[in-house]
Design a protein around this motif. Structure first.
Motif, short mmCIF file in Angstrom:
data_model
loop_
_atom_site.label_atom_id
_atom_site.label_comp_id
_atom_site.label_asym_id
_atom_site.label_seq_id
_atom_site.Cartn_x
_atom_site.Cartn_y
_atom_site.Cartn_z
N GLU A 63 -7.63 83.85 -15.11
CA GLU A 63 -7.08 83.92 -16.46
C GLU A 63 -7.36 82.63 -17.24
O GLU A 63 -7.68 82.66 -18.43
CB GLU A 63 -5.58 84.20 -16.40
N VAL A 64 -7.23 81.48 -16.58
CA VAL A 64 -7.53 80.21 -17.23
C VAL A 64 -9.01 80.13 -17.58
O VAL A 64 -9.39 79.69 -18.68
CB VAL A 64 -7.12 79.01 -16.34
N SER A 65 -9.85 80.59 -16.67
CA SER A 65 -11.30 80.58 -16.91
C SER A 65 -11.65 81.43 -18.13
O SER A 65 -12.50 81.06 -18.95
CB SER A 65 -12.05 81.10 -15.69
N LYS A 66 -10.99 82.56 -18.24
CA LYS A 66 -11.23 83.45 -19.38
C LYS A 66 -10.89 82.74 -20.70
O LYS A 66 -11.59 82.90 -21.71
CB LYS A 66 -10.40 84.72 -19.23
N LEU A 67 -9.82 81.93 -20.70
CA LEU A 67 -9.46 81.17 -21.89
C LEU A 67 -10.56 80.17 -22.26
O LEU A 67 -10.88 79.98 -23.44
CB LEU A 67 -8.13 80.44 -21.68
N PHE A 68 -11.12 79.52 -21.25
CA PHE A 68 -12.22 78.58 -21.51
C PHE A 68 -13.42 79.30 -22.11
O PHE A 68 -14.06 78.80 -23.04
CB PHE A 68 -12.63 77.85 -20.23
N VAL A 69 -13.73 80.46 -21.57
CA VAL A 69 -14.86 81.25 -22.09
C VAL A 69 -14.58 81.65 -23.54
O VAL A 69 -15.45 81.57 -24.40
CB VAL A 69 -15.13 82.48 -21.21
N ASP A 70 -13.35 82.08 -23.82
CA ASP A 70 -12.98 82.45 -25.19
C ASP A 70 -13.09 81.25 -26.14
O ASP A 70 -13.36 81.42 -27.33
CB ASP A 70 -11.54 82.99 -25.23
N SER A 71 -12.88 80.05 -25.61
CA SER A 71 -12.96 78.85 -26.45
C SER A 71 -14.41 78.40 -26.67
O SER A 71 -14.66 77.43 -27.36
CB SER A 71 -12.17 77.70 -25.81
N GLY A 72 -15.35 79.12 -26.06
CA GLY A 72 -16.77 78.83 -26.27
C GLY A 72 -17.35 77.82 -25.32
O GLY A 72 -18.46 77.31 -25.53
N GLN A 73 -16.63 77.51 -24.23
CA GLN A 73 -17.11 76.51 -23.28
C GLN A 73 -17.60 77.13 -21.97
O GLN A 73 -17.30 78.28 -21.66
CB GLN A 73 -15.97 75.53 -22.95
N VAL A 74 -18.31 76.33 -21.23
CA VAL A 74 -18.72 76.70 -19.88
C VAL A 74 -17.65 76.15 -18.93
O VAL A 74 -17.26 74.98 -19.05
CB VAL A 74 -20.09 76.10 -19.52
N VAL A 75 -17.17 76.98 -18.04
CA VAL A 75 -16.19 76.51 -17.05
C VAL A 75 -16.80 76.67 -15.66
O VAL A 75 -17.41 77.69 -15.35
CB VAL A 75 -14.83 77.25 -17.16
N LEU A 76 -16.69 75.62 -14.88
CA LEU A 76 -17.20 75.62 -13.51
C LEU A 76 -16.00 75.57 -12.58
O LEU A 76 -15.19 74.65 -12.67
CB LEU A 76 -18.12 74.42 -13.26
N THR A 77 -15.86 76.56 -11.72
CA THR A 77 -14.71 76.60 -10.82
C THR A 77 -15.18 76.37 -9.39
O THR A 77 -16.15 76.97 -8.95
CB THR A 77 -13.97 77.94 -10.91
N ALA A 78 -14.48 75.50 -8.68
CA ALA A 78 -14.82 75.20 -7.28
C ALA A 78 -13.62 75.57 -6.42
O ALA A 78 -12.70 74.77 -6.24
CB ALA A 78 -15.17 73.72 -7.12
N PHE A 79 -13.62 76.80 -5.92
CA PHE A 79 -12.54 77.32 -5.10
C PHE A 79 -13.12 78.06 -3.91
O PHE A 79 -14.10 78.79 -4.05
CB PHE A 79 -11.67 78.31 -5.91
N ILE A 80 -12.52 77.89 -2.75
CA ILE A 80 -12.98 78.65 -1.58
C ILE A 80 -12.99 80.12 -1.93
O ILE A 80 -13.95 80.83 -1.65
CB ILE A 80 -12.07 78.40 -0.36
N SER A 81 -11.95 80.60 -2.59
CA SER A 81 -11.79 82.00 -3.00
C SER A 81 -12.37 82.93 -1.94
O SER A 81 -13.40 83.56 -2.15
CB SER A 81 -12.43 82.26 -4.37
#
Length: 199
Positions: free
Chosen positions: A90-108
């Motif tokens: 959900e946080v990543s989606k907000l970054f995308v909506d703001s026009g930015q690239v988000v890089l997430t580093a999670f084992i997931s």
């Protein structure tokens, strides 16, 4: 189903497209997944630096850092891992909506959780990067001493030891950090983004 009631979605005055136009580039998620010690954070931060140098607005969400704040109330049970990733999605989606690239580093570690995040976003906004590194190599590196603690029974539910890691079935990018240098991995990712006209 969420617990919130009596709420209404409020349309924003600025669209994702308008923000992308102002920034001069696309916005998307680079989702780095892999075992602890595989090099996710190292590669993600190196890619972020490269993007920054070319004027691309970006931000790195790191697993450990997020658990110091937003997700400090979560443990490492399967349920908490799923909630951890849902929140990051959900946080990543907000970054995308703001026009930015988000890089997430999670084992997931779970495929279903990563697919949940993919489905939150529009087509081509979620780019899964599998940081492939054998468990033996990750244990040998053990930068945080976590594998040693897990083997001694001091850390329960540790991914790769007591809890499974489900490798991506068809990730957009696979980098092998046991065979390639950080610089080579970064170049591979940047090349992919260039070919796709994402940057």
């Amino acid at each position: 189903m969420g617990k919130s009631t009596n709420i209404t979605w409020h349309e924003l005055s600025l669209s994702k497209e308008a923000r992308r136009k102002q920034n001069g580039h696309q916005s998307f998620v680079l989702w780095f997944t892999g075992l602890s010690g595989s090099g996710k954070s190292t590669v993600a931060n190196a890619v972020a630096q490269k993007l920054f140098e070319t004027g691309i607005r970006n931000y790195v969400l790191d697993g450990d850092n997020i658990r110091h704040g937003l997700n400090k109330d979560l443990g490492f049970s399967d349920e908490d891992r799923t909630e951890n990733i849902r929140r990051i999605g959900e946080v990543s989606k907000l970054f995308v909506d703001s026009g930015q690239v988000v890089l997430t580093a999670f084992i997931s570690p779970f495929i279903a959780d990563r697919e949940l995040v993919r489905n939150l976003l529009e087509k081509e906004e979620f780019i899964e990067v599998f940081v492939n590194c054998p468990l033996e190599e990750c244990e040998k590196r053990d930068p945080k001493g976590l594998y040693d603690k897990a083997r001694k029974g001091l850390i329960p539910d540790f991914t790769g030891i007591h809890s499974p890691y489900e490798e991506p079935l068809s990730p957009e990018i696979v980098v092998n950090t046991s065979e390639s240098s950080v610089e080579e991995c970064v170049e591979q990712i940047i090349q992919y983004l260039s070919v796709r006209n994402a940057i």
